[in-house]
Every structure is written in C-alpha cells, then in structure tokens.
Design an enzyme around this catalytic site. Structure first.
Site, PDB file in Angstrom:
ATOM      1  N   LYS A   1      70.064  64.155  22.229  1.00 18.65           N
ATOM      2  CA  LYS A   1      71.455  63.922  22.631  1.00 18.65           C
ATOM      3  C   LYS A   1      71.498  63.376  24.053  1.00 18.65           C
ATOM      4  CE  LYS A   1      75.516  66.671  23.520  1.00 18.65           C
ATOM      5  NZ  LYS A   1      75.799  68.088  23.810  1.00 18.65           N
TER       6      LYS A   1
ATOM      7  N   HIS B   1      81.213  76.093  36.604  1.00 15.67           N
ATOM      8  CA  HIS B   1      79.783  76.424  36.713  1.00 15.67           C
ATOM      9  C   HIS B   1      79.461  77.000  38.079  1.00 15.67           C
ATOM     10  CE1 HIS B   1      79.182  72.886  33.726  1.00 15.67           C
ATOM     11  NE2 HIS B   1      79.072  74.010  33.038  1.00 15.67           N
TER      12      HIS B   1
END
Lengths: 165, 165, 165, 165, 165, 165
Positions: free
Chosen positions: D43, D19
């Site tokens: 989630k 990332h």
C-alpha cells in the site's frame, strides 16, 4: 450567506429513491435546494458526472425549487462560492453517522458558518445505496424498486453487462 | 407550518455547554428557536422543569431569537400546537444516533410534515452530557468546564450533596 | 423450495476455523448444507475458486451432509437455481451486522421466499477472518490456530512469500 | 522483555496533532517510547517512510524520551526484535475499536507477552486522521489546525497539487 | 505520581474470569495493581462491597502484586488519594467503548495526569459480564464457566434463589 | 431434539407488526413455531403475560403452525423442556446485535445443541418496538400503524391513560 438555500452534495452514482425522498423533503424545508454532484477525479464513477446530473434532473422533474450542479475539491470552497451555509445530508446507519459526523465537524472548523444538517432516511430506505443498485444492475437483477420510476429503465439498461463479443 | 422556526426539545437537566453551542448554531440558521423542556412525569429529573428553564434562560441571555417552553406528552403534538415543523437535535455518538434516528422516523410517520434535523456536536463536546454533569457535581467535582459560565456556580451549588444532618 | 437445505455462501479465501464451526453447526440444523464459493470476477482472490473449494472439502471431510459449489452473480439467482430458500451466514461484530443485514433485506425483497438466517460466531472466533489469515501467512506468521488442522500446512505453504529472484 | 518501553506503531502518513498528543501522553507513562512507522509494501503511502519519520522527528523534537523507527511485516516480530512487550494505540471511534481490538487479540495470541494498551483520543481530536489531512491538503485547504505547528508549512507544501504542465 | 502502579476500578459484582484475566495481565505490566471496588450508594449491588472484595481476594490469591481496596465518589479523587496516575480498564464491545471512552476523557480533563489505559478482553471472554453471571445464577444455571474456579461454588450458592417460605 | 420446531421467545409487551412479520416468516421455515412469552418476575410488564398471549393469539390467528406459551427463568431450560433446539430472534439495529449475540453465545455454551438463528427485520420495521408502541399509546398517539390490525383497537384502548378521578 443565506440560510434559505441548502446544498445536498453527493456522488449520486446513480440517484436512488432514498436520495429522491431526501431531496423532496429538503424542498419543503428550504426555499432552494441545490443538488451538487461531487466529481472526484481520483475515483472513477460508474456513470459520468454529466449522466448523473441528467438522471437527477429527470428524477426530480416534479420538484419545483431544486437545481443541479457539480463540483470538485472541498465542499466548503463550493459552499463559499455559492454563498450557501446549509449542507444537507441523509443518515441511514450508525456507520454512516461516524463518517458523516467527522466530515461535518471538519467543514464547520474550516468554514465556521457552514453547518451540516442531517435528515434520517425513512426506515424503508435505510438499506438502499447507489453501490447496491450498481451491483444488482450489473448482475441483471431488478433495480426498479430502488431507483425513481422515471429513470428505472435507463439505469437498468446502462448497468446491464454487455454480451461479450 | 413554518420552516423558519425550529424547536429544540430535550431534558436539559441541566443545560450544558454542548446544548448551548447547538442553540447558538440553531439561532443562526432559523429566525426563531424554541427550546422546549420535556416534562416526563414518569421520570423525576434532578432539577424541576421550572429551574431547568430558568437556567436555560440565563445561559442563553445573549441569544436574541430564542425562547423557552416546556411540554408533556408526544413531541408531534407539541409541534402541531406550535405550528412548527422543524425539530432540531444534536448528535454526539453512534449510540445517540440509533435512538435519535428511531424517534425522528416515528415523528415523521406520525406527523408527516414534521422533520427532525440533526447537528453534529463539536468534537470537544462529544463526551459531555447532563448526566455526566450531575454525577460530577454530586460528588463535588468541578462542573464549570461543562456548563455555561453564567450558571456554573449555581449548578455546582445545587448539585453539591448536603451535609447529612 | 426446500427449507431442509441451507446454502452457506462466502468467499472462503481461505476457509477458517470460524467458517468450519458454522458449517458443522449448520450440518446439525439442516438435512443438507451447500457451501457456495462466490466467484467475484471484479475482485481477484488470493486463492483460486478451485483451490478454495478443495481446501473446504478437505476441512469438512468429517461432515457427512455438506457439499461444495461455486457461483457468480446474484445470490438470489443461485438460490433459485438450487431451489433453496435458506441462506446461512455468520455474524461476528456489529460492523458485520450492518452489511449482512442490508444484504439479507435486499435478498428478501428480490426473492420473497429467500430468507437469511444468521448464526453468531462463537466468542473465541469473533476476531478471525480470512483476510487476517492471509496477512499473517503472507508475513510468515503462524496461521495454524486459525485454519482447520487438516489444511493448515498447505495454507501456510501457499501463503508464504516466495524468495525474490 | 521490558514493560518500561512502549512501541507506538502506525502509518503516520503524515503525523497529526492527534498522534502527537498520544506520543506526549505516552512519554509521561513509559521510560522510552518508540514510534514505529509501518512500511506496507502493498500500500503506497502519500509520503515515503523516510519523510514520515523526518516529520515525526521534527514534530516530537520537544519530547525527550522518544525515538523513531520503521518496520515491515508483523508487529509481533518487530516487538520481539525490540524486546518490547507494550504496544500503544489510540482509539477515536467505535469503528476504530473493532479493528484495533481484533489486531490486539491476534497479537496477544501470536506473542503471549505482547499487550496492546489503548488510550482514548482527546475529544477535540476524535475526528482528525491522516487521511483527512491528506484530502484537505490535496485540495488546497488549510491543514494547519490538524498537524503539529513545526511541520504544518512543509506538510501543506508537499500535499499541494502541482500545477499541471 | 507513579506510573508503576495501576488502579483497576470496577463493580466486580461478582468478579468474573474476564476480570481475573485482565488483573493477571495487568500484574505483568505494572509493579503494583490495585483492584478498587466502586461503592455506588445510589445503586445497590447484588453482593456487598465487603463480599466482592473477599471474592476478589480469593480469586487472585495466586497474583503476587495485587491488592484490593474500595472507594466511593469520583475516580479521580481516589487516584489522587492513592498518588496513582494509571487507570486500567477492559474493553469488550463497541458499546463498552463509547461509555468507557467518555469516562476516560472526563477523567483526563478533571485530573490532567490521570490516564486510562484499555486492554482488549480476550475473544473468549467478550460476552462475559457480572450481570450475566448474576442472571444465570439467579435462575439456577451453571455459573462455573464464568467465574474463577476458587469462588465458583460460593458464588453459585449465594446467587441461588432461596426457596420461598 | 427437533430442528423442525423453533421457539421465538420475547416479551411481546405488546406484539408489534415487526414481531408478526417474523412469526409469519418463521412459520414458513419451520414445521412448528412456538411463541414463548418471557415472564420476568423482576420486571413488571405493561400487559400481563396472559393478555400478551391473548393478543398474540389474535394477531396470529391466520398462521396455522404457531402456538403460544410462556416461561420463566433460563431460556435453555425452557428449550430442553420443550425438546427444542432452534431459538429464533429478530435483529433490527447494531445495538440489538451486541445484546442478542451475547445471549446466543451464552445459550450455546449452556446447552450445546441449542442454536439461536437470527432474522433481519424488514427495513420498514427496524424502528418499531413494543416500548415505542407503549409510549405512543400512553400519550394518546395512534398506535395502529405499529400493531397488527386485529388488535390495534384493543391495544390503543388498554394503553390510553385513564382520566384522573
């Protein structure tokens, strides 16, 4: 570390004829094969680890140089504990490959001597998986073409849904 | 047949750092590694088979248990001639996998004892291929990050386009 | 068994324009098309099986030779019960293909006369799925480009999150 | 809408060196980069959204033109709220591609000006994922090769399993 | 190097509506778009580079900020010559992705500032390619759904097989 | 147009047991199966179109409702000439799928009634291809496991390399 010993890790929930074929082929390539059942505490299996090992032992009774074990946690820690450097895994599909390849790359980085060697599944086994066996068995389908003959009846019985009350 | 010897077949046109890494890893897993250059009479390579073997030998000078050979025709015939049963191949991408898997399945059917074992390329090598090296070199790009240091200059020189007339 | 009847099984949770296109195309290839909603007791859908069938019936009101049904358990058992041999399924992506192919191979082995025929989704439908419709609708996005016009308002209303309290 | 601003959405649970590399590369391509943490109420992540943003901020302290935000719901709604039109996403594998491609196609249809631009991960990062970091850390493996140096200790400590009792 | 300029390289043999859509989308994301026709001396195209550029210019007559160029050799050399750092490429399928990803990774390594940004093709264009257009046209099929309207007649005429003798 | 007739197009250079299995399965699904050998003037086959048809006829002697034909040019033109609407094709791998899917999508757009239906190859045939048969035979390997028994000797003889001079 020994390169004469290979570890074949997996869930084996339950063992299929695809797994058995790989174990037999591995037994001809290495002096000793350790089939290691992964116990994942976060993911309840359909069979207990003990039952999976028992089924593996029955299915592999004819393979002389195989033993069975179970482990929890990182595969590389288990490999080090066993003083083993060869992981053996089967590959069936391109999808398998991406997941397996990433795991092998991580393991090699975490434990530089630990190599993962892949065997291609035989063509006639490429569609077989433990999850397919569980689903077929759960709905009363015939699992016997997909699990070793020596355990087919037991697996079918254990997977069969119980009549409700 | 010996499972202590592995054959690593390929075109090696020319050998890359990805190949070298696999050869080094193989040399730690097997007593003897034979790197076997496939001579495909129907497909002219960029380098002659002799030059490819010479480059391989230079690149692998530090690997004690490796030797070099070439073959033509079916790999299984070569394996039998060498009394070898382990083929080693690298896998980089899902696309590689489908082709390699089919070849391994054929070889196992044609010579039941001959097993193909796959090693996953290291992540940093997954994009490297001989064809990319040839193309970069042909247009005067720098191939040195992609071929073993001991042969980088020679490969660059051989690939460089000749001034016309 | 009749090869003039095809069964198009699926979750249809809810039906999309991709499904509708496949049903219309199937209706021109077979004398009778049965759209069969799979009721998976282990996996709660977003819509009840009854609602899914109701939405299907509205969406397909213009298709003369289609009927709707639901089933639980193995598809091959349902096929035998219907005396049908042709399963029809759509394919959108390479990932779809691997899963679908394995199911078709199992079904052919479990019920040798039962063949799965695949139709490629139209290019403009390849990204559309029931799960995408559910997610877009749940967050208040416009689902009308993705579900049949006759049910778009109802689907949007049913998916819209309820104000809390 | 500005094409000088790009939004890099994701779960970042936690941020990895993959990332970070993409954020650094984006910062050289756009005047302003907004890293937007998706809060998915359905989630549960391993880290809270606040902690993920805190880790991102530490990891990116050297990147001048980056800011951090979080959002819930559809990405296109967030893009509109930010008056942004460029979504940036990384791609690692063919499997990533299919999922990402479908999301990009939906977003372009739902908000015609909103374009998703993909950057290929560097080869050495293609196997790295937040889920692999979580799993390695959870079993006490060394996560430091996979997360930015500035947060490696904290991530390792937070992931380490607590002694029971 | 400017990040306001993007280079869209390709063979464009001939330009399709898929290419045109990407060029139009790129023209809204960058101040200037250079469509660069790759001249590969080793691979004879169906159209000359000059004709390909002429067809591109006709097809893009309505796009204000686009220009056309051609190049031979390595893309990174061309990028440097143009003082450009953004390569734009479309992605249609998982197979495209592997090839494109490897090229982007090489280019980033050979010219560290040169980034390749990928746009997903619209779903309705994912099956369209120059090679399909050439094949359809060569056998007298209708290419007009696949090439820009302004050049459809010319492309059809040029591809049509000449009566023999 | 009749949906009781299906056309199974291909190169069949030469027919394999994978092809034969698909033809047999098709013969149970359609009243009439036409196996249509594509004559591609731009790509010289290993066997002439006439020989390929002769081998197909021998291999399928036991299939009552199959006939053989050849065509050149676009499949949709051939379909229209035969007044047929169902194309049947086999699928073996994810790679096959992408190519086949694109052709089916083109054919449906060029001739809206012409539908391509795909059958999954049996698992044990997924690695078999005409090109593999040609390569194995060319190097003197045993092709008999891969081609129908009735033509195995002839195919082996025809593929065998001639002694030079």
């Amino acid at each position: 570390m020994s390169e004469k010993l290979c570890v074949f890790p997996g869930s084996f929930d339950p063992v299929t004829i695809g797994h058995l074929d790989l174990i037999e082929r591995a037994s001809r390539l290495y002096d000793e094969v350790v089939v290691a059942v992964l116990h994942n505490p976060a993911k309840q299996g359909r069979f207990t680890v003990e039952k999976r090992m028992e089924l593996l032992a029955k299915a592999c009774a004819h393979v002389p140089n195989v033993s069975f074990d179970h482990f929890e946690g990182l595969l590389v820690d288990y490999m080090n504990a066993r003083n083993a450097r060869v992981v053996l895994r089967g590959l069936r599909t391109a999808r398998d490959f991406e997941t397996e390849c990433q795991m092998a790359q991580f393991n090699l980085q975490m434990a530089p001597g630990v190599e993962t060697l892949f065997l291609a599944a035989k063509p006639e086994h490429t569609h077989i998986s433990s999850s397919a066996v569980r689903e077929i068995g759960m709905f009363g389908g015939d699992v016997s073409p997909y699990v070793p003959a020596s355990i087919a009846q037991e697996v079918a019985r254990l997977l069969k849904p119980q009549p409700k009350r």
